[in-house]
Design an enzyme around this catalytic site. Structure first.
Site, short mmCIF file in Angstrom:
data_model
loop_
_atom_site.label_atom_id
_atom_site.label_comp_id
_atom_site.label_asym_id
_atom_site.label_seq_id
_atom_site.Cartn_x
_atom_site.Cartn_y
_atom_site.Cartn_z
N HIS A 115 -11.32 29.14 -10.91
CA HIS A 115 -11.41 27.75 -10.46
C HIS A 115 -12.64 27.55 -9.57
O HIS A 115 -13.39 26.58 -9.72
CB HIS A 115 -10.15 27.38 -9.66
CG HIS A 115 -8.93 27.18 -10.48
ND1 HIS A 115 -8.89 26.33 -11.56
CD2 HIS A 115 -7.69 27.73 -10.37
CE1 HIS A 115 -7.67 26.35 -12.09
NE2 HIS A 115 -6.93 27.19 -11.38
N GLY A 143 -0.02 2.79 7.57
CA GLY A 143 -0.05 2.03 8.83
C GLY A 143 0.48 0.62 8.74
O GLY A 143 0.13 -0.21 9.58
N LYS A 144 1.33 0.32 7.77
CA LYS A 144 1.84 -1.04 7.63
C LYS A 144 2.72 -1.44 8.82
O LYS A 144 2.62 -2.56 9.33
CB LYS A 144 2.62 -1.16 6.30
CG LYS A 144 1.76 -0.93 5.07
CD LYS A 144 2.52 -1.16 3.79
CE LYS A 144 3.52 -0.07 3.52
NZ LYS A 144 2.87 1.25 3.25
N GLU A 148 -7.92 32.24 -9.25
CA GLU A 148 -8.50 31.33 -8.27
C GLU A 148 -10.03 31.42 -8.26
O GLU A 148 -10.72 30.42 -8.05
CB GLU A 148 -7.94 31.61 -6.88
CG GLU A 148 -6.43 31.47 -6.76
CD GLU A 148 -5.93 30.12 -7.22
OE1 GLU A 148 -6.67 29.12 -7.11
OE2 GLU A 148 -4.78 30.05 -7.70
N GLY A 167 0.82 -1.21 0.00
CA GLY A 167 0.00 0.00 0.00
C GLY A 167 0.84 1.24 0.00
O GLY A 167 2.07 1.19 0.15
N PRO A 168 0.22 2.41 -0.17
CA PRO A 168 0.96 3.68 -0.21
C PRO A 168 1.67 3.97 1.10
O PRO A 168 1.33 3.39 2.14
CB PRO A 168 -0.16 4.72 -0.48
CG PRO A 168 -1.32 3.94 -0.97
CD PRO A 168 -1.22 2.58 -0.36
N ASP A 176 -2.15 23.66 -13.82
CA ASP A 176 -3.52 23.32 -14.18
C ASP A 176 -3.55 22.50 -15.46
O ASP A 176 -4.32 21.53 -15.59
CB ASP A 176 -4.36 24.58 -14.35
CG ASP A 176 -4.41 25.42 -13.09
OD1 ASP A 176 -4.27 24.83 -12.00
OD2 ASP A 176 -4.58 26.65 -13.19
#
Length: 505
Positions: free
Chosen positions: A342, A116-117, A339, A111-112, A413
Site C-alpha cells: 500500500h 457542531g449543530k 502494508e 450535516g454529519p 481493500d
C-alpha cells in the site's frame, strides 16, 4: 398534635368501621366496596393526568449557565455567517419591520454527526440573548397516543413562560434528531409520532412573529431526506443551513480551541500538521484527538503533550485502540509486505502522501498505512480515482508477488476498490458513459468491476515489481521497529531510487 394527625386518622378509621359493624350492627361492606371503587377510579385519573401532563415534567435543558458565542465554535465560518444573518431578524426588530420582513420561525441545521449543530444552537441563544431549551426527538415518542403531542405543547408553553419570567424578548427551542418525529408520513394518522408531528406543525403555524416573547425553533438532523415536506416548507423551517465537515483551516481552528487548556510541547507540536493528517474528521473527532493525546501523555507521566501523542491519538480515533493480538512470525511478515505494498503504491502514485506505516494491530486490522492528503479535495477525476484503486490493490498485489496468492486481509481493500468503481460508474467516468446506476444488472456490475480492477491490478503489479528492492530493504526495519514515519519510509525509498529509477504514474 398536627405532626401525628395523619397517623391518628389512619388508626381511627378501621377501629370506627369495626365498631359500627360489630357493636351497633350496621353492615359496612357496601360502604367499604364503594370506597375501594372510588379510590381505584381516583388513582386511574391521577395516572392518566400524569401521562397527559408529562411534558410539563420533562427535564429540559434551559438557559445554559454560560452563554456560548460563535467565536468558540471552529470550522463552520459559512454556517455561522448564515445563521447570524437569520438571527438578526430577532435582534434588529425595528430595522426588519421597516422593510416589512417577517422574522423566521424555524431554522434547520443539516450535516454529519459531530459537526457542531448543537453548539450552533446554543450560540444562537447567546447571540440573541434568548432563553434556550434543548430536547431530543426521542423524548417526544411514546407508546401512549397523545403523549408526544402533549409534550410538544408543553415545550412551547414552557419556552414562553421562562422567557417572560427572565424578562427575555425571545426564546430558542432546539430539537436534536428532529427526523425522529418529523419523518415522512404514509397516510396513517393513528400513529403516535404522526400526531406528534401534526402538533409540531400546529405550533409552528401558531408562532406569531409579532408576539412577545418570540419563539425560534432550531432543528438538527443528519437525514434531511427523511423529513416530511410539510415541515420543510417556507413558513415553518424558513432556512436550511448545511453544517459540513470542516476543511483544513477549520480543523486547525478547532484543534487550537481544544488545545487552550492542555499543556502542549510548544517547541515540537505542530497543530497545522495534525489538521492536515486528520482529513475528513468532524469537530467531535478532533476534540477526541486532543483528549486522547492528553490521556497518552498522562499514562507516560509526561509533563506536556508531544507530536507523537497527537499522532497516536489520530490512529486511535480513526481505527480504534491498539489490541493485544499476537500474530505468528509468518503472519507478521505477510502483513508487513501487505502494508508496504500500500505504502509504495501510494508514494509512487502520489509522492509525499504516506504519513505512517505501522505493523500494529488496531481495531480489526493487523497493520495499516496512514495517508497524508496534500490538500482537501471535493472533486475527483478519473485519473485520481484510478490512483486510489491502485493504492487499495497494492497490498494484495504485494502478497501475490512474494507468496503467489492472496489472503483474507485484502477483503477490506477490495470493498474500498469496488466502492470507488461504483462512484466512477455513477459519475459517468467509465466506458459505459453516462448511465443510471439503477439500470445496472448484477452481471453488468460484475463485468465493469472485473474490467477496471483487473487492468489496474496488472498496472500496480508492474509498478511494485520494478521496486521489489524497496520491499526487501524496508521489511526488516518495519518488523523490528513496528512503525515507520512517512519521512523514514521515503528515505528508504530514496535510497533504492539512487540505484534504480522509481516509476511514477
Amino acid at each position: 398534635m398536627r405532626k401525628y394527625g395523619k397517623e391518628i386518622v389512619i388508626g381511627f378509621v378501621p377501629v370506627f368501621i369495626l365498631f359500627l359493624q360489630f357493636a351497633i350492627g350496621i353492615n359496612m361492606m357496601p360502604f367499604i366496596l364503594f370506597a375501594c371503587i372510588a379510590g381505584g377510579l381516583l388513582f386511574m385519573a391521577k395516572s392518566r393526568g400524569h401521562l397527559a401532563t408529562v411534558g410539563g415534567d420533562r427535564k429540559s435543558k434551559t438557559s445554559v449557565p454560560r452563554q456560548m458565542t460563535f467565536e468558540e465554535i471552529g470550522g463552520q465560518d459559512h454556517a455561522k455567517q448564515e445563521l447570524r444573518e437569520a438571527l438578526d431578524f430577532l435582534v434588529h426588530v425595528e430595522q426588519i419591520s421597516k422593510f416589512g420582513i417577517r422574522p423566521l420561525k424555524g431554522i434547520l441545521l443539516t450535516g454529519p454527526p459531530g459537526t457542531g449543530k448543537t453548539l450552533l444552537a446554543k450560540a444562537a441563544a447567546g447571540y440573541t440573548d434568548s432563553v434556550y431549551l434543548g430536547a431530543s426527538g426521542s423524548e417526544f415518542v411514546e407508546m401512549y397516543v397523545g403523549v408526544g403531542a402533549s409534550r410538544i405543547r408543553d415545550l412551547f408553553k414552557e419556552a414562553r413562560q421562562k422567557a417572560e419570567k427572565q424578562g427575555k424578548n425571545s426564546a430558542v427551542i432546539f430539537i436534536d434528531e428532529i427526523d425522529v418525529i418529523g419523518g415522512k408520513r404514509d397516510g396513517g394518522q393513528q400513529r403516535e409520532y404522526d400526531q406528534t408531528l401534526n402538533q409540531l406543525l400546529t405550533e409552528l403555524d401558531g408562532i406569531h412573529t409579532t408576539d412577545s416573547p418570540r419563539i425560534l425553533l432550531i432543528g438538527a438532523t443528519n437525514r434531511k431526506e427523511m423529513l416530511d415536506s410539510a415541515l420543510l416548507r417556507p413558513g415553518r423551517f424558513d432556512r436550511h443551513i448545511a453544517v459540513d465537515l470542516p476543511d483544513k483551516k477549520g480543523r486547525a481552528h478547532i484543534l487550537h480551541l481544544h488545545a487552550r487548556n492542555k499543556p502542549l510541547d510548544g517547541d515540537e507540536v505542530n497543530l497545522e500538521k495534525i489538521a492536515e493528517e486528520s482529513y475528513g474528521f468532524s469537530g467531535a473527532q478532533l476534540e477526541s484527538v486532543m483528549n486522547e493525546a492528553a490521556i497518552y501523555a498522562m499514562r507516560e507521566d509526561g509533563e506536556t503533550i508531544s507530536q507523537r501523542h497527537l499522532s497516536m491519538a489520530i490512529d486511535k480515533v480513526m481505527m480504534g485502540e491498539r489490541t493485544d493480538r499476537e500474530a505468528t512470525n509468518e503472519e507478521r511478515e505477510r502483513v508487513a509486505l501487505h502494508e508496504l505494498g500500500h505504502a509504495i503504491a501510494a508514494e509512487l502514485v502520489r509522492p509525499g502522501s504516506v504519513s505512517q506505516v505501522a505493523l500494529l494491530p488496531r481495531g480489526g486490522a493487523l497493520g495499516y498505512v496512514r495517508h497524508n492528503p496534500q490538500q482537501d479535495k471535493y472533486l475527483y477525476t478519473k485519473q485520481f480515482l484510478e490512483g486510489q484503486i491502485m493504492i487499495a490493490l497494492g497490498g494484495a498485489a504485494a502478497e501475490e508477488m512474494f507468496y503467489g496468492e492472496r489472503s483474507t486481509g485484502s477483503r477490506g481493500d477490495f470493498d474500498q476498490a469496488m466502492s470507488i468503481v461504483r462512484s466512477m460508474v455513477e459519475s459517468g467516468l467509465t466506458e459505459l458513459g453516462i448511465i443510471d446506476a439503477s439500470m445496472m444488472t448484477p452481471d453488468k456490475w460484475a463485468a465493469v468491476n472485473g474490467s477496471i480492477l483487473n487492468d489496474l491490478m496488472q498496472d500496480v503489479k508492474m509498478l511494485l515489481e520494478a521496486n521489489r528492492g524497496v520491499f526487501l530493504s524496508a521489511l526488516d526495519v518495519l518488523i523490528q521497529e513496528e512503525t515507520l514515519s512517512g519521512d523514514q519510509f521515503r528515505s528508504l525509498l530514496q535510497q533504492f531510487s539512487t540505484e534504480q529509477p522509481l516509476l511514477a504514474q
